[in-house]
Design a protein around this motif. Sequence first.
Motif, PDB file in Angstrom:
ATOM      1  N   UNK A 225      71.319 -22.928  22.521  1.00 14.00           N
ATOM      2  CA  UNK A 225      71.733 -23.675  23.717  1.00 14.00           C
ATOM      3  C   UNK A 225      73.034 -24.414  23.437  1.00 14.00           C
ATOM      4  N   UNK A 226      73.088 -25.120  22.317  1.00  7.53           N
ATOM      5  CA  UNK A 226      74.292 -25.881  21.999  1.00  7.53           C
ATOM      6  C   UNK A 226      75.478 -24.957  21.745  1.00  7.53           C
ATOM      7  N   UNK A 227      75.231 -23.800  21.107  1.00  6.83           N
ATOM      8  CA  UNK A 227      76.305 -22.827  20.928  1.00  6.83           C
ATOM      9  C   UNK A 227      76.841 -22.370  22.269  1.00  6.83           C
ATOM     10  N   UNK A 228      75.951 -22.109  23.217  1.00  2.25           N
ATOM     11  CA  UNK A 228      76.382 -21.688  24.548  1.00  2.25           C
ATOM     12  C   UNK A 228      77.224 -22.741  25.228  1.00  2.25           C
ATOM     13  N   UNK A 229      76.820 -24.001  25.093  1.00  2.00           N
ATOM     14  CA  UNK A 229      77.574 -25.105  25.695  1.00  2.00           C
ATOM     15  C   UNK A 229      78.970 -25.213  25.082  1.00  2.00           C
ATOM     16  N   UNK A 230      79.029 -25.128  23.758  1.00  2.00           N
ATOM     17  CA  UNK A 230      80.334 -25.245  23.078  1.00  2.00           C
ATOM     18  C   UNK A 230      81.230 -24.061  23.421  1.00  2.00           C
ATOM     19  N   UNK A 231      80.681 -22.856  23.391  1.00  2.00           N
ATOM     20  CA  UNK A 231      81.481 -21.678  23.727  1.00  2.00           C
ATOM     21  C   UNK A 231      82.006 -21.748  25.162  1.00  2.00           C
ATOM     22  N   UNK A 232      81.207 -22.315  26.060  1.00  2.00           N
ATOM     23  CA  UNK A 232      81.665 -22.487  27.443  1.00  2.00           C
ATOM     24  C   UNK A 232      82.826 -23.478  27.496  1.00  2.00           C
ATOM     25  N   UNK A 233      82.703 -24.566  26.737  1.00  2.00           N
ATOM     26  CA  UNK A 233      83.746 -25.587  26.742  1.00  2.00           C
ATOM     27  C   UNK A 233      85.058 -25.067  26.163  1.00  2.00           C
ATOM     28  N   UNK A 234      84.985 -24.149  25.191  1.00  2.00           N
ATOM     29  CA  UNK A 234      86.228 -23.613  24.601  1.00  2.00           C
ATOM     30  C   UNK A 234      86.618 -22.272  25.249  1.00  2.00           C
ATOM     31  N   UNK A 235      85.941 -21.976  26.370  1.00  2.00           N
ATOM     32  CA  UNK A 235      86.264 -20.832  27.231  1.00  2.00           C
ATOM     33  C   UNK A 235      86.044 -19.468  26.563  1.00  2.00           C
TER      34      UNK A 235
END
Length: 380
Positions: free
Chosen positions: A263-273
């Motif tokens: 979940x946190x990986x998904x959030x971070x990857x979304x934030x860095x596009x």
Amino acid sequence: MESRNIYRFIDSLNVSRGWKNTFKKIQVAYFHNFYQGKANNVHLWRYGQPVISYGASDRFKFFTRFNFFALIFGPLYYLAKFMFIKGLFLLLIEAGLIYYFDFPIAYLAIFIHIYAAILANADYFTHKVLNHKDVRENPEYLSDYIDENFIKSTLKEPNYYFPFVMSCLLFGALAIYFIGSEFATDAKYQQIVNNKQKICNDTSSCTNIVHTSLNNIKAGKEPVAAEYFNLGAAYYHLNNKQNALNALNQSTTKDPEYFPPYILKGIIYTEIKQYSYARASYEKALSIYPRGKFLYYLLGSAYYKEGKYIEAEENFEKAVKAYPKKPSYVEALAYTKIYLKDTKGAKADLEKAIKLLKNEDSTKNVARIEALERYAQNLR
């Protein structure tokens, strides 16, 4: 009276000997009296006086037994016994719970099976005996006549009252434990998403967690996947996203089935596009926890930001179906429909989101409500 009593009528039915015996016991446990209604005969039930004075273990021999097959098959058991009205009614309720609701509401369907297990025998008695044409036309069959020899022979049968009670208590305890555990698991996973794995509140506490986790990892503390996750979450809140991803990747490498890092990986990857990586993380999380329908919202958000609106709409619809009262899910679906040029659908979803926000807290959400109302009015 002897020539037209209910026992002889039951013996004439085309059912097995076991069912005949069960029907007779139900008849002993309850007297069945008919009176003439305006259009149809209506049967009234009252406790049979010869049985109600017995102790609980003796009464158990006469009252309706637990039907194991009805517990397993539920409404389908009713249909198999040609009790179509009640069977279809129960089947529609069960299908509706499963189709329209996510856990935990859908699990209420189990109570339909429990209902069937307890009442199927009595309902089958009503279907085969009370509603039989001959009985309806000759209500004198249903008298207060009781076969004393049948009662005596039944009382001599082995008594399974206490094993039955203990089985029910055990089944109830297991059901409560199972549902309670599932509630706790579901709440834990949703909290992970809602809090974005917030394990520290300020720079100092996050830095301490980084040092502690690094020392624990170096010392080989188990579970090491959890230590890498704590390290990644602390790095994330220190805004060190690259180190956070490195730690989270180590966590999923050590334990590929450990849920929180994805979940946190998904959030971070979304934030860095890096949306494709975000989608892959959410999809893996969904494979670990298929009942986590809230993941469809995160997955839809990644598709939306990537400009893949058809896929985004599909996932947002799944999220809204699972959580129809979450305004943010409905609002996201509306915006996706705008990009797909479904103005009518978008407007309907915006209006639904506005209604949900008002029901949630009209004062707190006033600015958001006004913004959505203006947006909906401008849609053409």
